[in-house]
Design a protein around this motif. Structure first.
Motif, PDB file in Angstrom:
ATOM      1  N   ARG A  12      27.134 -12.200  -7.030  1.00  0.00           N
ATOM      2  CA  ARG A  12      28.518 -11.741  -6.975  1.00  0.00           C
ATOM      3  C   ARG A  12      28.701 -10.612  -7.973  1.00  0.00           C
ATOM      4  N   LEU A  13      29.253  -9.499  -7.525  1.00  0.00           N
ATOM      5  CA  LEU A  13      29.494  -8.348  -8.388  1.00  0.00           C
ATOM      6  C   LEU A  13      30.946  -7.922  -8.272  1.00  0.00           C
ATOM      7  N   GLN A  14      31.416  -7.299  -9.329  1.00  0.00           N
ATOM      8  CA  GLN A  14      32.705  -6.630  -9.251  1.00  0.00           C
ATOM      9  C   GLN A  14      32.473  -5.219  -8.710  1.00  0.00           C
ATOM     10  N   GLU A  15      33.441  -4.699  -8.027  1.00  0.00           N
ATOM     11  CA  GLU A  15      33.332  -3.336  -7.510  1.00  0.00           C
ATOM     12  C   GLU A  15      32.960  -2.396  -8.656  1.00  0.00           C
ATOM     13  N   GLY A  16      31.927  -1.577  -8.439  1.00  0.00           N
ATOM     14  CA  GLY A  16      31.488  -0.646  -9.468  1.00  0.00           C
ATOM     15  C   GLY A  16      30.414  -1.172 -10.397  1.00  0.00           C
ATOM     16  N   GLU A  17      30.107  -2.471 -10.310  1.00  0.00           N
ATOM     17  CA  GLU A  17      29.121  -3.092 -11.200  1.00  0.00           C
ATOM     18  C   GLU A  17      27.735  -2.990 -10.573  1.00  0.00           C
ATOM     19  N   SER A  18      26.902  -2.135 -11.070  1.00  0.00           N
ATOM     20  CA  SER A  18      25.575  -1.906 -10.495  1.00  0.00           C
ATOM     21  C   SER A  18      24.638  -3.074 -10.772  1.00  0.00           C
ATOM     22  N   SER A  19      23.669  -3.301  -9.867  1.00  0.00           N
ATOM     23  CA  SER A  19      22.700  -4.369 -10.036  1.00  0.00           C
ATOM     24  C   SER A  19      21.496  -4.125  -9.133  1.00  0.00           C
ATOM     25  N   SER A  20      20.535  -5.052  -9.189  1.00  0.00           N
ATOM     26  CA  SER A  20      19.329  -4.934  -8.376  1.00  0.00           C
ATOM     27  C   SER A  20      18.996  -6.260  -7.718  1.00  0.00           C
ATOM     28  N   LEU A  21      18.463  -6.185  -6.509  1.00  0.00           N
ATOM     29  CA  LEU A  21      17.937  -7.337  -5.796  1.00  0.00           C
ATOM     30  C   LEU A  21      16.421  -7.221  -5.785  1.00  0.00           C
ATOM     31  N   ASN A  22      15.761  -8.404  -5.848  1.00  0.00           N
ATOM     32  CA  ASN A  22      14.311  -8.402  -5.943  1.00  0.00           C
ATOM     33  C   ASN A  22      13.666  -9.016  -4.707  1.00  0.00           C
ATOM     34  N   CYS A  23      12.538  -8.454  -4.313  1.00  0.00           N
ATOM     35  CA  CYS A  23      11.724  -9.006  -3.235  1.00  0.00           C
ATOM     36  C   CYS A  23      10.270  -9.002  -3.714  1.00  0.00           C
ATOM     37  N   SER A  24       9.720 -10.183  -3.963  1.00  0.00           N
ATOM     38  CA  SER A  24       8.316 -10.243  -4.378  1.00  0.00           C
ATOM     39  C   SER A  24       7.480 -10.727  -3.201  1.00  0.00           C
ATOM     40  N   TYR A  25       6.278 -10.247  -3.101  1.00  0.00           N
ATOM     41  CA  TYR A  25       5.457 -10.579  -1.933  1.00  0.00           C
ATOM     42  C   TYR A  25       3.995 -10.815  -2.319  1.00  0.00           C
ATOM     43  N   THR A  26       3.374 -11.692  -1.569  1.00  0.00           N
ATOM     44  CA  THR A  26       1.930 -11.873  -1.663  1.00  0.00           C
ATOM     45  C   THR A  26       1.393 -11.722  -0.255  1.00  0.00           C
ATOM     46  N   VAL A  27       0.881 -10.556   0.025  1.00  0.00           N
ATOM     47  CA  VAL A  27       0.390 -10.219   1.358  1.00  0.00           C
ATOM     48  C   VAL A  27      -0.881  -9.417   1.189  1.00  0.00           C
ATOM     49  N   SER A  28      -1.909  -9.794   1.896  1.00  0.00           N
ATOM     50  CA  SER A  28      -3.120  -8.983   1.875  1.00  0.00           C
ATOM     51  C   SER A  28      -3.033  -7.966   3.010  1.00  0.00           C
ATOM     52  N   GLY A  29      -3.400  -6.740   2.701  1.00  0.00           N
ATOM     53  CA  GLY A  29      -3.357  -5.714   3.737  1.00  0.00           C
ATOM     54  C   GLY A  29      -1.951  -5.290   4.100  1.00  0.00           C
ATOM     55  N   LEU A  30      -1.103  -5.090   3.106  1.00  0.00           N
ATOM     56  CA  LEU A  30       0.282  -4.680   3.373  1.00  0.00           C
ATOM     57  C   LEU A  30       0.304  -3.353   4.108  1.00  0.00           C
ATOM     58  N   ARG A  31       1.071  -3.325   5.179  1.00  0.00           N
ATOM     59  CA  ARG A  31       1.182  -2.086   5.963  1.00  0.00           C
ATOM     60  C   ARG A  31       2.527  -1.410   5.717  1.00  0.00           C
ATOM     61  N   GLY A  32       3.490  -2.216   5.257  1.00  0.00           N
ATOM     62  CA  GLY A  32       4.801  -1.647   4.968  1.00  0.00           C
ATOM     63  C   GLY A  32       5.757  -2.731   4.528  1.00  0.00           C
ATOM     64  N   LEU A  33       6.778  -2.340   3.761  1.00  0.00           N
ATOM     65  CA  LEU A  33       7.833  -3.258   3.344  1.00  0.00           C
ATOM     66  C   LEU A  33       9.157  -2.660   3.803  1.00  0.00           C
ATOM     67  N   PHE A  34      10.026  -3.489   4.339  1.00  0.00           N
ATOM     68  CA  PHE A  34      11.236  -3.012   5.001  1.00  0.00           C
ATOM     69  C   PHE A  34      12.447  -3.768   4.456  1.00  0.00           C
ATOM     70  N   TRP A  35      13.554  -3.048   4.307  1.00  0.00           N
ATOM     71  CA  TRP A  35      14.817  -3.657   3.912  1.00  0.00           C
ATOM     72  C   TRP A  35      15.796  -3.577   5.079  1.00  0.00           C
ATOM     73  N   TYR A  36      16.499  -4.700   5.255  1.00  0.00           N
ATOM     74  CA  TYR A  36      17.518  -4.794   6.292  1.00  0.00           C
ATOM     75  C   TYR A  36      18.797  -5.334   5.665  1.00  0.00           C
ATOM     76  N   ARG A  37      19.903  -5.003   6.306  1.00  0.00           N
ATOM     77  CA  ARG A  37      21.208  -5.557   5.937  1.00  0.00           C
ATOM     78  C   ARG A  37      21.685  -6.402   7.110  1.00  0.00           C
ATOM     79  N   GLN A  38      22.240  -7.587   6.809  1.00  0.00           N
ATOM     80  CA  GLN A  38      22.767  -8.441   7.873  1.00  0.00           C
ATOM     81  C   GLN A  38      24.176  -8.878   7.523  1.00  0.00           C
ATOM     82  N   ASP A  39      25.124  -8.512   8.371  1.00  0.00           N
ATOM     83  CA  ASP A  39      26.502  -8.963   8.222  1.00  0.00           C
ATOM     84  C   ASP A  39      26.664 -10.307   8.914  1.00  0.00           C
ATOM     85  N   PRO A  40      27.636 -11.122   8.487  1.00  0.00           N
ATOM     86  CA  PRO A  40      27.800 -12.466   9.067  1.00  0.00           C
ATOM     87  C   PRO A  40      27.949 -12.420  10.585  1.00  0.00           C
TER      88      PRO A  40
END
Lengths: 110, 113
Positions: A12-40
């Motif tokens: 939860r953030l207040q408007e204007g409050e910057s932050s970061s989301l993390n995605c850690s992975y253990t994959v051999s032979g990574l071909r690409g990492l992708f970000w998606y947004r999903q609305d309810p």
């Protein structure tokens, strides 16, 4: 076994409050990492592709970065309309399967 | 606008009663995917088509089948739905050389009573 772990589960953030989301992975032979947004109640919407460590992509208030073990989605001065679940996914080898993380539910309060 | 369309948006079926979900696309992508997503969980790939070539994930139950009669349409058949099959079913498409950049439909919310 390939794993994609996102943290935090919710943020939860207040408007204007910057932050970061993390995605850690253990994959051999990574071909690409992708970000998606999903609305309810909707399908995911593609945001970014990252192919190699050190790569960065930007779109409006979002910036995605990639290292050899994790990716960050930085949100600068978020607005309420940025509220959504953000999913990361990895692709490996020559197959067609995206492995998704469970996502981070971001809420930005006005 | 080019898009991925899913029908119906909401489907209620009875335990054991077969149900078919449909997906159409105007993007002319040759790869189509079906995902299952349960509440607060990651989308899980059930199968995909590369043109007419069908590829089933190893852990997809036999209860789930699919048909792709042409480039634009793809169907998900659940032969005998159980209570555990209640979920959001997502259809997606991509180009064969941009597999990670998938375009998703709005999903069909399946309820099993």
């Amino acid at each position: 076994e390939d794993q994609v772990t996102q943290s935090p589960e919710a943020l939860r953030l207040q408007e204007g409050e910057s932050s970061s989301l993390n995605c850690s992975y253990t994959v051999s032979g990574l071909r690409g990492l992708f970000w998606y947004r999903q609305d309810p109640g909707k399908g995911p919407e593609f945001l970014f592709t990252l192919y190699s460590a050190g790569e960065e992509k930007e779109k409006e208030r979002l910036k995605a970065t990639l290292t050899k073990k994790e990716s960050f989605l930085h949100i600068t001065a978020p607005k309420p309309e940025d509220s959504a679940t953000y999913l990361c996914a990895v692709l490996k080898g020559s197959n067609y399967k995206l492995t998704f993380g469970k996502g981070t539910l971001l809420t930005v309060n006005p | 606008d080019a898009m991925v369309i899913q029908n119906p948006r909401y489907q209620v079926t009875q335990f054991g009663k077969p149900v078919t979900l449909s997906c159409s696309q105007t993007l002319n992508h040759n790869v189509m995917y079906w995902y299952q997503q349960k509440s607060s969980q990651a989308p899980k790939l059930l199968f995909h088509y590369y043109d007419k070539d069908f590829n089933n994930e190893a852990d997809t139950p036999d209860n789930f089948q699919s048909r792709r009669p042409n480039t634009s349409f793809c169907f998900l058949d659940i032969r005998s739905p159980g209570l555990g099959d209640a979920a959001m079913y997502l259809c997606a498409t991509s180009r064969q050389n941009r597999v990670g950049e998938q375009y998703f439909g709005p999903g069909t919310r399946l309820t099993v009573t």
